[in-house]
Design an enzyme around this catalytic site. Structure first.
Site, PDB file in Angstrom:
ATOM      1  N   THR A 252       0.829  -1.218   0.000  1.00  0.00           N
ATOM      2  CA  THR A 252       0.000   0.000   0.000  1.00  0.00           C
ATOM      3  C   THR A 252       0.863   1.268   0.000  1.00  0.00           C
ATOM      4  OG1 THR A 252      -0.043  -0.024   2.409  1.00  0.00           O
ATOM      5  CG2 THR A 252      -1.871  -1.132   1.283  1.00  0.00           C
ATOM      6  N   GLY A 254       2.309   4.449  -1.149  1.00  0.00           N
ATOM      7  CA  GLY A 254       2.046   5.355  -2.267  1.00  0.00           C
ATOM      8  C   GLY A 254       0.581   5.442  -2.677  1.00  0.00           C
ATOM      9  N   THR A 255      -0.292   4.833  -1.881  1.00  0.00           N
ATOM     10  CA  THR A 255      -1.721   4.878  -2.245  1.00  0.00           C
ATOM     11  C   THR A 255      -2.255   6.307  -2.230  1.00  0.00           C
ATOM     12  OG1 THR A 255      -2.112   4.387   0.073  1.00  0.00           O
ATOM     13  CG2 THR A 255      -2.358   2.557  -1.467  1.00  0.00           C
ATOM     14  N   GLY A 256      -1.794   7.095  -1.282  1.00  0.00           N
ATOM     15  CA  GLY A 256      -2.305   8.468  -1.180  1.00  0.00           C
ATOM     16  C   GLY A 256      -1.857   9.343  -2.334  1.00  0.00           C
TER      17      GLY A 256
END
Ligand SMILES: Nc1ncnc2c1ncn2[C@@H]1O[C@H](COP(=O)(O)OP(=O)(O)OP(=O)(O)O)[C@@H](O)[C@H]1O
Ligand SMILES: Cc1ncc(CO)c(N)n1
Ligand SMILES: [Mg+2]
Length: 542
Positions: A252, A254-256
């Site tokens: 997860t 780098g999801t933002g």
């Protein structure tokens, strides 16, 4: 003359300055006339996002995530680097800040020369960079500003000091069309308030909205003990919740950044904010789901593959283009018994259906022995390839592999779609028969490309097949995250009523006897094709 700066703030223990000496800079002179000529001569304007962010050496977040996301969404992305970080799946080992003057120079280089539609900010590591950014952006006209208030990496390492908060409040947030804090960032913006429930996210979004951004999207990736990954959008009047199933994965990182750059890409393509957020949410969820089994790095937080789905649709090993949901419009399923009765071979039946407008073919041979089935598949594949129509094999993964068919359709009692995916790879098409919403969601989780739902009406083609009716079909479609093809007792007389149940992801009908238990396959296919295209054009005109 060399630039250098020192940062005393204790939070910056790992942060060093990169020095940029005038001599080491290569001045690239480009005459304005040649640029102007180049811009005038080219007619095609591609949507353009400028990412102002930090470089993530691990490749999963920051600038790298923004470039890949924009590429995946068909949007051009230029970049202004604010910091260079040494980070991996374990954490952040070092951060070198780019001097403010050089951030300003990069900004001017891009904004003065290119038609930027939307600007997206990620890591702005100091109050100085925030001020420089705000001052320069005000000199140029862009459609929208997306602010991802990056303060810490997923690993928890600090990427920006707390003094930046003042800069965000006073200068940046009032300029933003949307700000996308995660729970920690929202809490920091609000002086450290605890955020542990969706209700807290609602009140946080409303409070942050008072700082001036037009929209606030509080991201719930780290919402404790939450089965769903929930995000809350506030537009100053209404709240919108975006829920996705929480993908069980370490990947997860780098999801933002990805969510924010996808929002920027969709805005650059002209979408309204709500739709841009919806598309971005779905893109992140899909990318995470496709990437959940990849392993990059040895630390607790891995990156995901932004382009896996894209690779899947531009495969070289099978057809010229990848699967498109529109391929499901007129889905012809062969039946050797019927074709024998009418004295035609399976390849002849396939050719006739394609000539009548069939958009995808499934070879469903329950009786043929393996060698015969492989030969039939190879002969049929030649015909399909020459018309650019996908060929799927029902159930038999071995036959699909041996014939290099474009994919496989499996039922609930056949091999799991996830195992089929591991055998066929990301380039092939996988369809799954689903009668219930749960089966539809499981098919999506197993990386299927579409689902077949039915039997819609009673049919003699498949024994002991429980019918689900139009209501059952609609229930499955509404739950499905995948495109749907309806199947079971469908023909010219009722195909229109099926397509008119009013769900956008119902993309077509699968038929057997309506085509192959008839004297002329091409004629019957043509009639059905015109019924379907009439329905689609009526829907499009509404
Ligand atoms: N395991 C997951 N399954 C599904 N969606 C997730 C998952 N984790 C995060 N998301 C979604 O990803 C998006 C980003 O949210 P998140 O809270 O991870 O942002 P972030 O902490 O800023 O990410 P990063 O800093 O790593 O870039 C949100 O839409 C969130 O709901
Ligand atoms: C450079 C950079 N920007 C943003 C993030 C957010 O995860 C990160 N980890 N690294
Ligand atoms: Mg983030």
């Amino acid at each position: 003359m060399a630039f250098s700066c020192t940062l005393s703030h204790p939070l910056f223990s790992k942060i060093r300055c990169v020095s940029v000496s005038a001599s080491s800079r290569v001045a690239v002179a480009m005459s304005n006339d040649s640029v102007a000529m180049e811009e005038k001569s080219s007619k095609l304007k591609i949507p353009h996002v400028l990412s102002v962010a930090g470089s993530d050496s691990g490749g999963g977040a920051g600038i790298q995530a923004d470039l890949k996301t924009c590429g995946a969404r068909g949007v051009y992305c230029s970049t202004v680097i604010t910091a260079v970080t040494a980070q991996n799946t374990i954490g952040v080992q070092g951060v070198n800040l780019v001097p403010e003057e050089f951030v300003a120079e990069q900004l001017r280089s891009v904004l003065s020369d290119m038609q930027v539609d939307v600007v997206k900010t990620g890591m702005l590591p100091s109050i100085g960079v925030v001020k420089v950014f705000c001052r320069i952006l005000k000199e140029y006209k862009v459609q929208a500003l997306v602010v991802d208030p990056v303060m810490a990496s997923t690993s928890g390492d600090v990427l920006a000091n707390s003094s930046i908060l003042a800069g965000l409040w006073e200068e940046l947030l009032p300029m933003a069309d949307i700000v996308t804090p995660n729970l920690k960032e929202a809490s920091a913006l609000l002086g450290g308030v605890k955020l542990t429930t969706v209700a807290d996210m609602h009140s946080a979004a409303k409070s942050i909205h008072d700082f001036g951004p037009r929209h606030v999207l509080v991201k719930g990736g780290d919402l404790p003990a939450s089965l769903d990954a929930v995000d809350v959008l506030f537009d100053g009047i209404n709240f919108h919740e975006f829920r996705a199933s929480r993908i069980q994965t370490r990947n997860t990182h780098g999801t933002g950044c990805t969510l924010a750059s996808c929002i920027a890409a969709e805005l650059a393509k002209g979408s309204p904010m709500l739709q841009a957020v919806q598309v971005a949410k779905h893109y992140v969820e899909t990318a995470l789901n496709y990437s959940k089994d990849i392993t990059i790095g040895s630390g607790p937080q891995g990156p995901f593959d932004h382009l896996l789905k894209l690779k899947h649709s531009f495969s070289s090993s099978s057809r010229q283009r990848g699967f498109s949901p529109d391929d499901l419009l007129l889905y012809a399923v062969t039946d050797s018994g019927m074709n024998k009765r009418w004295g035609r071979s399976i390849p002849d039946a396939v050719k006739a259906a394609i000539e009548g407008g069939a958009t995808i073919i499934q070879l469903r041979e329950k009786e043929a022995d393996t060698r015969e089935f492989v030969e039939l598949a190879k002969a049929s594949l030649e015909i399909c390839r020459s018309h650019g129509v996908p060929l799927l094999i029902n159930d038999r993964v071995d036959v699909a592999l041996a014939s290099d068919a474009d994919g496989v359709h499996v039922g609930q009692s056949d091999m799991s779609p996830r195992v089929v995916r591991s055998l066929l790879g990301p380039d092939k098409i996988i369809g799954v028969s689903c009668k219930t919403p749960e089966q539809a969601l499981q098919a999506w989780s197993d990386t299927a490309d579409y689902i077949g739902s039915g039997g819609v009406f009673p049919t003699s083609t498949k024994a002991n097949n429980k019918t689900i009716g139009l209501d059952g079909l609609k229930t499955v479609c509404l739950a499905s995250k995948l495109p749907v093809v309806a199947i079971g007792g469908i023909g010219i007389g009722n195909a229109g009523s099926v397509m008119e149940i009013g769900v956008p992801n119902l993309k077509g009908v699968a038929v057997v006897s309506a085509l192959f238990d008839r004297e002329c396959v091409t004629t019957e296919t043509r009639k059905l094709h015109s019924v379907l295209t009439d329905v689609l054009s009526t829907q499009a005109s509404r």
